[in-house]
Design a protein around this motif. Structure first.
Motif, PDB file in Angstrom:
ATOM      1  N   GLU A  64     -17.037   3.670  -3.714  1.00  0.00           N
ATOM      2  CA  GLU A  64     -18.392   4.108  -4.044  1.00  0.00           C
ATOM      3  C   GLU A  64     -18.488   5.614  -3.783  1.00  0.00           C
ATOM      4  N   THR A  65     -19.225   6.287  -4.645  1.00  0.00           N
ATOM      5  CA  THR A  65     -19.523   7.699  -4.420  1.00  0.00           C
ATOM      6  C   THR A  65     -21.029   7.833  -4.261  1.00  0.00           C
ATOM      7  N   HIS A  66     -21.441   8.711  -3.380  1.00  0.00           N
ATOM      8  CA  HIS A  66     -22.866   9.001  -3.219  1.00  0.00           C
ATOM      9  C   HIS A  66     -23.009  10.456  -2.807  1.00  0.00           C
ATOM     10  N   GLU A  67     -24.243  10.920  -2.722  1.00  0.00           N
ATOM     11  CA  GLU A  67     -24.475  12.350  -2.504  1.00  0.00           C
ATOM     12  C   GLU A  67     -23.957  12.858  -1.171  1.00  0.00           C
ATOM     13  N   LYS A  68     -23.844  11.990  -0.172  1.00  0.00           N
ATOM     14  CA  LYS A  68     -23.378  12.438   1.145  1.00  0.00           C
ATOM     15  C   LYS A  68     -21.867  12.350   1.309  1.00  0.00           C
ATOM     16  N   GLY A  69     -21.188  11.538   0.503  1.00  0.00           N
ATOM     17  CA  GLY A  69     -19.747  11.391   0.668  1.00  0.00           C
ATOM     18  C   GLY A  69     -19.184  10.255  -0.160  1.00  0.00           C
ATOM     19  N   LEU A  70     -18.100   9.668   0.350  1.00  0.00           N
ATOM     20  CA  LEU A  70     -17.396   8.599  -0.349  1.00  0.00           C
ATOM     21  C   LEU A  70     -17.216   7.394   0.561  1.00  0.00           C
ATOM     22  N   VAL A  71     -17.201   6.214  -0.056  1.00  0.00           N
ATOM     23  CA  VAL A  71     -16.901   4.976   0.654  1.00  0.00           C
ATOM     24  C   VAL A  71     -15.523   4.523   0.189  1.00  0.00           C
ATOM     25  N   PHE A  72     -14.644   4.272   1.149  1.00  0.00           N
ATOM     26  CA  PHE A  72     -13.276   3.861   0.872  1.00  0.00           C
ATOM     27  C   PHE A  72     -13.029   2.453   1.381  1.00  0.00           C
ATOM     28  N   VAL A  73     -11.972   1.837   0.858  1.00  0.00           N
ATOM     29  CA  VAL A  73     -11.385   0.643   1.468  1.00  0.00           C
ATOM     30  C   VAL A  73      -9.908   0.963   1.698  1.00  0.00           C
ATOM     31  N   PRO A  74      -9.363   0.492   2.819  1.00  0.00           N
ATOM     32  CA  PRO A  74      -7.969   0.822   3.126  1.00  0.00           C
ATOM     33  C   PRO A  74      -6.990  -0.121   2.439  1.00  0.00           C
ATOM     34  N   SER A  75      -5.779   0.364   2.253  1.00  0.00           N
ATOM     35  CA  SER A  75      -4.699  -0.493   1.791  1.00  0.00           C
ATOM     36  C   SER A  75      -4.383  -1.492   2.896  1.00  0.00           C
ATOM     37  N   LYS A  76      -3.900  -2.641   2.513  1.00  0.00           N
ATOM     38  CA  LYS A  76      -3.505  -3.634   3.510  1.00  0.00           C
ATOM     39  C   LYS A  76      -2.213  -3.249   4.211  1.00  0.00           C
ATOM     40  N   PHE A  77      -1.522  -2.227   3.675  1.00  0.00           N
ATOM     41  CA  PHE A  77      -0.231  -1.823   4.226  1.00  0.00           C
ATOM     42  C   PHE A  77      -0.200  -0.322   4.461  1.00  0.00           C
ATOM     43  N   LYS A  78       0.729   0.118   5.301  1.00  0.00           N
ATOM     44  CA  LYS A  78       1.030   1.530   5.450  1.00  0.00           C
ATOM     45  C   LYS A  78       2.542   1.667   5.329  1.00  0.00           C
ATOM     46  N   ALA A  79       2.992   2.879   5.065  1.00  0.00           N
ATOM     47  CA  ALA A  79       4.421   3.069   4.825  1.00  0.00           C
ATOM     48  C   ALA A  79       4.889   4.338   5.524  1.00  0.00           C
ATOM     49  N   TRP A  80       6.213   4.444   5.686  1.00  0.00           N
ATOM     50  CA  TRP A  80       6.799   5.648   6.257  1.00  0.00           C
ATOM     51  C   TRP A  80       6.910   6.742   5.211  1.00  0.00           C
ATOM     52  N   GLY A  81       6.747   6.408   3.979  1.00  0.00           N
ATOM     53  CA  GLY A  81       6.787   7.375   2.886  1.00  0.00           C
ATOM     54  C   GLY A  81       5.745   7.004   1.861  1.00  0.00           C
ATOM     55  N   SER A  82       5.657   7.763   0.825  1.00  0.00           N
ATOM     56  CA  SER A  82       4.700   7.501  -0.238  1.00  0.00           C
ATOM     57  C   SER A  82       5.303   6.486  -1.205  1.00  0.00           C
ATOM     58  N   ILE A  83       4.845   5.239  -1.112  1.00  0.00           N
ATOM     59  CA  ILE A  83       5.404   4.149  -1.914  1.00  0.00           C
ATOM     60  C   ILE A  83       4.305   3.617  -2.828  1.00  0.00           C
ATOM     61  N   ASP A  84       4.450   3.836  -4.114  1.00  0.00           N
ATOM     62  CA  ASP A  84       3.368   3.572  -5.051  1.00  0.00           C
ATOM     63  C   ASP A  84       2.965   2.110  -5.182  1.00  0.00           C
ATOM     64  N   TYR A  85       3.863   1.163  -4.958  1.00  0.00           N
ATOM     65  CA  TYR A  85       3.456  -0.231  -5.131  1.00  0.00           C
ATOM     66  C   TYR A  85       2.452  -0.666  -4.070  1.00  0.00           C
ATOM     67  N   LEU A  86       2.313   0.112  -2.996  1.00  0.00           N
ATOM     68  CA  LEU A  86       1.318  -0.214  -1.976  1.00  0.00           C
ATOM     69  C   LEU A  86      -0.097   0.148  -2.422  1.00  0.00           C
ATOM     70  N   GLN A  87      -0.245   0.742  -3.600  1.00  0.00           N
ATOM     71  CA  GLN A  87      -1.557   1.114  -4.120  1.00  0.00           C
ATOM     72  C   GLN A  87      -2.257  -0.065  -4.793  1.00  0.00           C
ATOM     73  N   ARG A  88      -1.681  -1.229  -4.731  1.00  0.00           N
ATOM     74  CA  ARG A  88      -2.230  -2.378  -5.463  1.00  0.00           C
ATOM     75  C   ARG A  88      -3.064  -3.321  -4.607  1.00  0.00           C
ATOM     76  N   SER A  89      -2.922  -3.279  -3.294  1.00  0.00           N
ATOM     77  CA  SER A  89      -3.546  -4.288  -2.455  1.00  0.00           C
ATOM     78  C   SER A  89      -4.431  -3.613  -1.405  1.00  0.00           C
ATOM     79  N   PHE A  90      -5.751  -3.781  -1.565  1.00  0.00           N
ATOM     80  CA  PHE A  90      -6.702  -3.140  -0.659  1.00  0.00           C
ATOM     81  C   PHE A  90      -7.575  -4.189   0.002  1.00  0.00           C
ATOM     82  N   ASP A  91      -8.018  -3.882   1.214  1.00  0.00           N
ATOM     83  CA  ASP A  91      -8.852  -4.794   1.982  1.00  0.00           C
ATOM     84  C   ASP A  91     -10.318  -4.417   1.781  1.00  0.00           C
TER      85      ASP A  91
END
Length: 128
Positions: A64-91
């Motif tokens: 969500e975007t609004h005038e004061k800022g942004l609302v995010f949801v985190p990925s269910k995973f974290k990685a030691w590097g930038s791994i694009d397949y982790l961009q598919r699953s968010f909580d």
């Protein structure tokens, strides 16, 4: 003869890796410059966090975007590097928000508090 060939191979590989890393860094900086001031729902922010265990990449999806800022949801995973397949699953049950001022500090690597220590924005991905 063998040592000369091995040295040339080593130098060639080193130059290729250095060039590739420069390209990736430059590409990421361009995407941040392009998308930071115009966020959209679905954008994915790649955040690097460094702590005692090392560096990790977290993925935050804009919900969500609004005038004061942004609302995010985190990925269910974290990685030691930038791994694009982790961009598919968010909580989506764990939303959180940042103000525009906090996001600017995050982009500049200056967001520091006990909760947000050592965070840095490294990329913004927009699915076309």
């Amino acid at each position: 003869m063998f040592h000369k060939r091995a040295l040339r191979l080593f130098i060639g590989i080193s130059l290729f890796v250095a060039g590739y890393l420069y390209y990736v860094h430059h590409d990421r900086q361009q995407s941040i410059a392009k998308f930071f001031d115009n966020p959209k729902v679905g954008d994915i922010y790649k955040i690097e966090k460094e702590d005692d265990e090392g560096k990790y990449t977290h993925y935050w999806k804009v919900m969500e975007t609004h005038e004061k800022g942004l609302v995010f949801v985190p990925s269910k995973f974290k990685a030691w590097g930038s791994i694009d397949y982790l961009q598919r699953s968010f909580d989506e049950m764990l939303p959180f928000s940042y103000t525009h001022e906090q996001l600017k500090a995050l982009r500049d690597g200056k967001l520091n508090s006990w909760e947000h220590d050592n965070l840095k924005l490294i990329d913004i991905v927009r699915k076309q």
